[in-house]
Design an enzyme around this catalytic site. Structure first.
Site, PDB file in Angstrom:
ATOM      1  N   HIS A  79      68.480  28.085  31.765  1.00 41.15           N
ATOM      2  CA  HIS A  79      69.404  27.913  32.896  1.00 41.15           C
ATOM      3  C   HIS A  79      70.526  26.924  32.565  1.00 41.15           C
ATOM      4  CE1 HIS A  79      65.993  29.718  35.216  1.00 41.15           C
ATOM      5  NE2 HIS A  79      67.013  30.324  35.802  1.00 41.15           N
ATOM      6  N   HIS A  83      74.072  30.841  30.145  1.00 44.00           N
ATOM      7  CA  HIS A  83      73.510  31.820  31.093  1.00 44.00           C
ATOM      8  C   HIS A  83      74.519  32.099  32.210  1.00 44.00           C
ATOM      9  CE1 HIS A  83      71.068  33.643  34.238  1.00 44.00           C
ATOM     10  NE2 HIS A  83      71.296  32.597  35.013  1.00 44.00           N
ATOM     11  N   HIS A 119      76.267  29.409  40.193  1.00 45.19           N
ATOM     12  CA  HIS A 119      74.994  29.849  40.782  1.00 45.19           C
ATOM     13  C   HIS A 119      73.753  29.103  40.287  1.00 45.19           C
ATOM     14  CE1 HIS A 119      74.183  32.258  37.161  1.00 45.19           C
ATOM     15  NE2 HIS A 119      72.955  32.390  37.627  1.00 45.19           N
ATOM     16  N   ASP A 120      73.813  28.441  39.135  1.00 44.23           N
ATOM     17  CA  ASP A 120      72.659  27.673  38.639  1.00 44.23           C
ATOM     18  C   ASP A 120      73.043  26.243  38.274  1.00 44.23           C
ATOM     19  OD1 ASP A 120      70.311  29.194  38.841  1.00 44.23           O
ATOM     20  OD2 ASP A 120      70.810  30.395  37.087  1.00 44.23           O
ATOM     21  N   ASP A 233      72.337  38.589  37.639  1.00 47.89           N
ATOM     22  CA  ASP A 233      71.444  37.470  37.313  1.00 47.89           C
ATOM     23  C   ASP A 233      70.146  37.946  36.656  1.00 47.89           C
ATOM     24  OD1 ASP A 233      70.872  34.734  37.237  1.00 47.89           O
ATOM     25  OD2 ASP A 233      69.947  34.723  39.226  1.00 47.89           O
TER      26      ASP A 233
END
Length: 329
Positions: A79, A83, A119-120, A233
């Site tokens: 993560h 990514h 998003h992460d 994802d």
């Protein structure tokens, strides 16, 4: 969004010219940009979709924001900002080659790109189950609800709105900024795997009503946006074989580190996190059969190119993992 030599610029552009392809090599982009792959890909897509001009985005603030976001990603096995770049490029594949942009307006595309970017952000390599069982500060703050996903969006909006040098959001008309914030929150929260089946059901229901008619998708656009980001994802097992294997190894490396930590803390070891009992091929077979393949087959009905390219590769990879599992047993 940073200084490069003419030679480097040429090399980066050469790699970016393949960003509409399913077999795009994000690690090659990482190499030529010297670890600035996320800000490079984002800048490229914002320019390509003409979003700087359409939304009068302040380039200096966006440059500072992208550098900040990329640095906020942790150096975890999986993560990390590579990514995030991979998910962003996959979102672009769905928009461009897949044709999803036909169903969206510019504000949707902007929100989708930015949601993929963040998003992460700040993911510490430990999943929601760990945070909940360990009763971490993160879990307590978010009341065990989509812990990581809530953390990602809350962290980035808080940092952005409290730093004038990179606050591109407040420059927008209030109605636009509120709408973009709303969509980003919904999309990032939609990447929580516990919401997978609910979102898939909503998408199927929307598709049954709207089919392939862009005009009919207007009332269902939030469902579509969440589905595109989530589908990107979970795209790793559908990528070309060597890439799919590499991603699977990184996921398990991160899981095993978590499992080791759980053993040390004497809390229950999360699924897939026990290095003594987890078999990579089996994890991939289960993930593909029950999660990834049904998702891609469904979105492939809306985007035929996804059915043709991604589903075919996914089925080939599933066969490969079955062979691996058989030889392992």
């Amino acid at each position: 969004p940073y200084q490069v030599t003419p030679e480097e610029f040429q090399e980066i552009n050469k790699v970016l010219s393949g960003c509409d392809k399913w077999d795009f090599d994000v690690f090659e982009l990482k190499r030529v940009t010297k670890d600035k792959e996320l800000r490079t890909m984002t800048w490229h897509l914002l320019q390509r979709f003409d979003l700087f001009q359409k939304f009068s985005l302040n380039k200096q603030k966006m440059m500072a924001w992208l550098a900040y976001v990329e640095d906020l990603y942790c150096e975890t096995p999986y993560h990390n900002h590579t990514h995030a770049t991979d998910v962003l490029q996959t979102v672009n594949y769905f928009l461009s080659t897949g044709g999803a942009s036909d169903y969206l307006t510019e504000i949707h595309i902007l929100a989708l790109i930015l949601a993929a970017v963040v998003h992460d952000v700040g993911h510490d390599g430990l999943n929601n189950t760990f945070h909940k069982n360990a009763m971490t500060e993160r879990a307590i703050f978010f009341n065990d609800q989509s812990i990581q996903e809530n953390f990602h969006v809350s962290t980035i909006f808080s940092a952005t709105l409290n730093n004038e040098d990179m606050d591109w959001i407040s420059q927008m008309p209030p109605q636009q900024s509120k709408e973009i914030r709303r969509m980003i929150i919904a999309m990032v929260l939609g990447t929580d795997m516990t919401t997978h089946f609910t979102h898939l059901k909503e998408f199927k229901s929307a598709f049954d009503q709207a089919r392939n008619d862009a005009g009919e998708w207007e009332p269902h656009v939030d469902v579509l946006l969440c589905q595109i980001l989530h589908t990107a994802d979970i795209s790793n097992p559908a990528k070309p074989r060597d890439k799919a294997i590499g991603w699977a190894q990184r996921v398990l490396e991160e899981c095993f580190k978590q499992g080791d930590k759980e053993k040390e803390m004497d809390i229950s070891v999360s699924p897939m996190c026990n290095r003594d009992t987890t078999v990579m091929a089996q994890t991939q077979i289960g993930f593909i059969k029950f999660i990834v393949l049904p998702t891609y087959e469904l979105i492939g009905q809306l985007l035929p190119e996804v059915q043709k390219t991604c589903v075919t590769m996914l089925e080939d990879n599933l066969e490969y993992w079955h062979q691996q599992a058989a030889s392992h047993s």
